[in-house]
Design a protein around this motif. Structure first.
Motif, PDB file in Angstrom:
ATOM      1  N   TYR A   1       0.036  -0.838  -7.985  1.00 32.68           N
ATOM      2  CA  TYR A   1       1.235  -0.700  -7.838  1.00 32.68           C
ATOM      3  C   TYR A   1       1.635  -0.659  -9.791  1.00 32.68           C
ATOM      4  O   TYR A   1       2.106   0.286 -10.237  1.00 32.68           O
ATOM      5  CB  TYR A   1       1.983  -0.971  -6.848  1.00 32.68           C
ATOM      6  CG  TYR A   1       3.319  -0.362  -6.982  1.00 32.68           C
ATOM      7  CD1 TYR A   1       4.203   0.402  -7.268  1.00 32.68           C
ATOM      8  CD2 TYR A   1       3.663  -1.411  -8.010  1.00 32.68           C
ATOM      9  CE1 TYR A   1       5.287   0.839  -7.841  1.00 32.68           C
ATOM     10  CE2 TYR A   1       5.792  -0.633  -8.568  1.00 32.68           C
ATOM     11  CZ  TYR A   1       5.974   0.391  -7.756  1.00 32.68           C
ATOM     12  OH  TYR A   1       6.718   0.952  -8.631  1.00 32.68           O
TER      13      TYR A   1
ATOM     14  N   ARG B   1      -0.537   3.338   0.240  1.00 28.98           N
ATOM     15  CA  ARG B   1       0.255   3.743  -0.591  1.00 28.98           C
ATOM     16  C   ARG B   1       2.210   3.139   0.074  1.00 28.98           C
ATOM     17  O   ARG B   1       2.771   2.612  -0.995  1.00 28.98           O
ATOM     18  CB  ARG B   1       0.429   5.669  -1.037  1.00 28.98           C
ATOM     19  CG  ARG B   1      -1.020   5.593  -1.089  1.00 28.98           C
ATOM     20  CD  ARG B   1      -1.232   6.905  -2.224  1.00 28.98           C
ATOM     21  NE  ARG B   1      -0.216   7.990  -1.132  1.00 28.98           N
ATOM     22  CZ  ARG B   1      -0.740   9.294  -0.505  1.00 28.98           C
ATOM     23  NH1 ARG B   1      -2.454   8.957   0.175  1.00 28.98           N
ATOM     24  NH2 ARG B   1      -0.436   9.677  -0.170  1.00 28.98           N
TER      25      ARG B   1
ATOM     26  N   MET C   1       2.701  -0.030  -0.780  1.00 28.94           N
ATOM     27  CA  MET C   1       2.590  -0.611  -2.370  1.00 28.94           C
ATOM     28  C   MET C   1       4.013  -0.360  -2.518  1.00 28.94           C
ATOM     29  O   MET C   1       4.568  -0.722  -3.695  1.00 28.94           O
ATOM     30  CB  MET C   1       1.940  -0.137  -2.663  1.00 28.94           C
ATOM     31  CG  MET C   1       0.009  -0.589  -2.295  1.00 28.94           C
ATOM     32  SD  MET C   1      -0.944   0.743  -3.303  1.00 28.94           S
ATOM     33  CE  MET C   1      -2.759  -0.571  -2.855  1.00 28.94           C
TER      34      MET C   1
END
Length: 287
Positions: free
Chosen positions: A34, A222, A225
């Motif tokens: 990230y 995702r 993150m």
């Protein structure tokens, strides 16, 4: 009585070597996907964004009568052009690693061309002045808070250190053209900041998500993150939350960018770079 502090001199620095030819770890920010992609997404915006900023200021160049401001505009253009060149080189490395870069460049190119065509000169410049304010805020914050680049590749940290130094040096140029030459209303100045403040974080979030997707992370990974990253950035005591006073100062009717002093270590970085000519070594003053 003026509340402005002494301004830093705008010093265009060219032909800097960040040794990017030596290769780049995929997750150069301490192995953190990230944090790596957050700054990579910022980098993608710079080459095209800097060209847009230059265009919006250059649109008023023939109307500038103050020789000092005219000289500052020239130096602003030189610094911004160099920023675009270095980040274009960095972005090329990302593209070769298979990171989603090109779609962002195409989108931004169309976006800024549309803005220059459809928006007034004044609002384009208002957008630029607002972006310069937020950028200076971020630059002043990033290297005052060691968490921002802790564990990052020294070369990329050095790029952002140099970029931050120069953003602070020219942080008032677009604002001065906006208020002293274009002489826009308070409402136009603030509208530019509000627009940018909504648009940019959303764009960064979308770009980071696309990059993480190109890294092979699934939707749930995702999402986790992005949420964790948002907490890192905006939690109390996080990367950006302590600088909110800097951000909101733009709303004061009598605001000027040089009411905020240069960030800690600015002078030390300039001295180190002048002595060594090495931006990587100069960036060590921030560690």
């Amino acid at each position: 009585m003026s509340t402005e502090h002494v301004r830093s001199e705008i010093q265009p620095r060219e032909h800097l070597d960040f040794k990017l030819n030596d290769g780049l770890p995929r997750f150069w920010h301490g192995g953190d996907p990230y944090k790596t992609r957050f700054f990579d997404a910022m980098s993608v915006t710079f080459p095209i964004g800097e060209r847009y900023f230059i265009s919006t200021v250059r649109a008023y160049r023939d109307e500038i009568k103050d020789p000092k401001l005219a000289a500052e505009v020239k130096d602003f253009i030189r610094q911004e052009a160099q920023h675009g060149m270095v980040h274009a080189e960095f972005n090329e490395l990302l593209s070769k690693q298979g990171i989603a870069v090109r779609w962002g460049e195409r989108f931004l190119d169309r976006k800024f061309k549309w803005q220059l065509k459809r928006w007034s000169k004044a609002f384009n410049l208002s957008y630029t002045a607002a972006a310069e304010h937020v950028t200076a805020m971020m630059c002043s914050t990033l290297f005052q808070r060691s968490m921002a680049f802790k564990g990052a590749d020294k070369r990329i940290a050095a790029i952002y250190a140099w970029h931050s130094i120069e953003e602070v040096e020219h942080k008032a140029v677009a604002f001065d053209v906006l208020t002293k030459v274009a002489k826009v209303s308070y409402l136009t100045r603030i509208a530019g900041l509000i627009y940018f403040s909504i648009e940019y974080p959303l764009g960064n979030w979308f770009a980071v998500n696309q990059m993480l997707k190109s890294d092979g992370f699934g939707a749930w990974a995702r999402t986790k993150m992005l949420l964790k990253g948002a907490w890192w950035l905006y939690k109390p005591g996080g990367v950006f939350m302590p600088s909110m006073g800097y951000y909101f100062s733009y709303f004061k009717p009598g605001f000027h960018p040089w009411q905020h002093q240069e960030p800690q270590h600015h002078g030390a970085w300039v001295k180190a770079y002048e002595e060594t000519g090495d931006p990587i070594q100069a960036a060590e003053v921030f560690s």
